[in-house]
Design a protein around this motif. Structure first.
Motif, PDB file in Angstrom:
ATOM      1  N   ARG A 175      26.816  20.399 -12.340  1.00  0.00           N
ATOM      2  CA  ARG A 175      28.054  20.702 -13.072  1.00  0.00           C
ATOM      3  C   ARG A 175      28.444  19.540 -13.981  1.00  0.00           C
ATOM      4  O   ARG A 175      28.781  19.739 -15.152  1.00  0.00           O
ATOM      5  CB  ARG A 175      29.178  20.996 -12.068  1.00  0.00           C
ATOM      6  N   TRP A 179      28.774  19.385 -18.078  1.00  0.00           N
ATOM      7  CA  TRP A 179      29.964  18.892 -18.773  1.00  0.00           C
ATOM      8  C   TRP A 179      29.585  17.863 -19.835  1.00  0.00           C
ATOM      9  O   TRP A 179      30.110  17.902 -20.961  1.00  0.00           O
ATOM     10  CB  TRP A 179      30.933  18.263 -17.778  1.00  0.00           C
ATOM     11  N   THR A 196      35.993  30.052 -17.541  1.00  0.00           N
ATOM     12  CA  THR A 196      35.671  29.411 -16.260  1.00  0.00           C
ATOM     13  C   THR A 196      36.744  29.730 -15.232  1.00  0.00           C
ATOM     14  O   THR A 196      37.909  29.951 -15.571  1.00  0.00           O
ATOM     15  CB  THR A 196      35.550  27.886 -16.416  1.00  0.00           C
ATOM     16  N   GLU A 201      37.281  22.090 -14.355  1.00  0.00           N
ATOM     17  CA  GLU A 201      36.358  22.141 -15.482  1.00  0.00           C
ATOM     18  C   GLU A 201      37.111  22.299 -16.804  1.00  0.00           C
ATOM     19  O   GLU A 201      36.824  21.607 -17.787  1.00  0.00           O
ATOM     20  CB  GLU A 201      35.394  23.302 -15.283  1.00  0.00           C
TER      21      GLU A 201
END
Length: 338
Positions: A175, A179, A196, A201
């Protein structure tokens, strides 16, 4: 198309999408309006059924709107599909890859359908899958399949990138890597529209965001603007021998409400600095310690939950209709975006 870096490359105005027929229509998108600037990461948030996927599909040009207007890079993405499609990348919720092909074969196959595609090796390396090139798709983990989805969306070096739940199934390292890649793309001028369920996030990536509730925009702005609309919190343990009534008059400190649990008091305030300063001055003068003192602004999660509740309350007794179980949006396949 002559634009500058401040131009809106996505414009959504009064957007509507209706499913069904025979008097059983379901309006999934109800007058949504927002815009996304060049080189901006924009997040769409909402609970299940809020209209995120329905909205994004219209912007991608996968279906015509029932009402309103969409423009991507100055074009209608549905009627001017040939002008828009080579300039965008789409990462869907589910890729639908041929399971017997290897990762490299899948990327090469998709590259053959993409204008000006990068090499398979370039995109696989960028998403950390180069070492899995010879592995069959059916042997990939769920997180690896999501990275393959992302690699294919990047093949055409898109000006506008659509990411639908991009980190679902990824571990923490995967993850964070995604990003960083999204930030690199943004810094390079790519416009990113992101959906999302992970509020962390959205807070980490989005320059701006919109919260959808039952097909409508309930809030829009930067993460800081959205959270600033909600009360901040100050909590501490009351000093021995003191009661809540011994504190300075709370309304005069900007406090809008409070709860007490045992010896711990939690204040809600729209003037965090003023409230915290007044409490500390009071404690200093009283020569007492505010044990467990915690001073914090509202989180995006708190703002999201409160805005959703307020939107639901505003809807009142409006009739709510559940989307059909056979809704084709729930099984979007990559081939639909070709």
């Amino acid at each position: 198309m002559n634009t500058n870096e401040h131009d809106d490359v996505i414009e959504v105005t009064g957007l509507r999408r209706v499913y069904g027929g025979d008097g059983k229509d379901f309006e999934a998108v109800r007058g949504v309006t927002f815009s996304v600037g060049r080189g901006e990461v924009f997040a769409l948030l909402g609970t299940n059924g809020a209209g995120k996927t329905s909205t994004v599909e219209l912007i991608e040009g996968l279906a015509p709107p029932s009402g309103g207007r969409v423009r991507v890079l100055g074009h209608d993405p549905y009627t001017d599909r040939a002008a828009v499609r080579p300039r965008i990348g789409v990462m869907l919720q589910e890729g639908g890859f041929p399971s017997e092909l290897t990762v490299a074969e899948t990327a090469r196959m998709w590259a053959g359908c993409t204008s000006g595609a990068r090499t398979a090796g370039q995109v696989l390396d960028r998403v950390g899958l180069a070492h899995r090139s010879d592995v069959r798709v059916k042997q990939l983990s769920g997180g690896e399949k999501r990275r393959l989805d992302l690699a294919l969306a990047l093949l055409g070096d898109p000006e506008v990138l659509f990411l639908d739940e991009p980190t679902t199934g990824l571990d923490v390292e995967g993850r964070r890597g995604t990003w960083e890649l999204v930030r690199e793309l943004r810094d390079g001028g790519t416009t990113v529209l992101l959906t999302t369920h992970y509020l962390e996030e959205a807070e980490a990536l989005a320059d701006r965001l919109a919260i959808l509730h039952e097909g409508r925009v309930a809030a829009v702005g930067t993460p800081a603007e959205v959270t600033a609309s909600q009360p901040s919190h100050v909590s501490f343990e009351l000093p021995d021998g003191y009661l809540p009534g011994d504190l300075p008059p709370l309304p005069g400190l900007g406090v809008s409400g409070h709860e007490t649990t045992g010896r711990t008091i939690r204040l809600r305030t729209g003037e965090l600095q003023r409230t915290a300063t007044a409490l500390l001055v009071w404690a200093e003068r009283a020569r007492v310690e505010l044990r467990g003192l915690d001073v914090r602004s509202a989180s995006l999660e708190e703002a999201f939950l409160r805005i959703s509740r307020e939107a639901a309350a505003h809807d009142g007794d409006r009739t709510r209709t559940t989307e059909p179980a056979a809704d084709p949006r729930k099984a979007r396949k990559r081939g639909a975006a070709a």
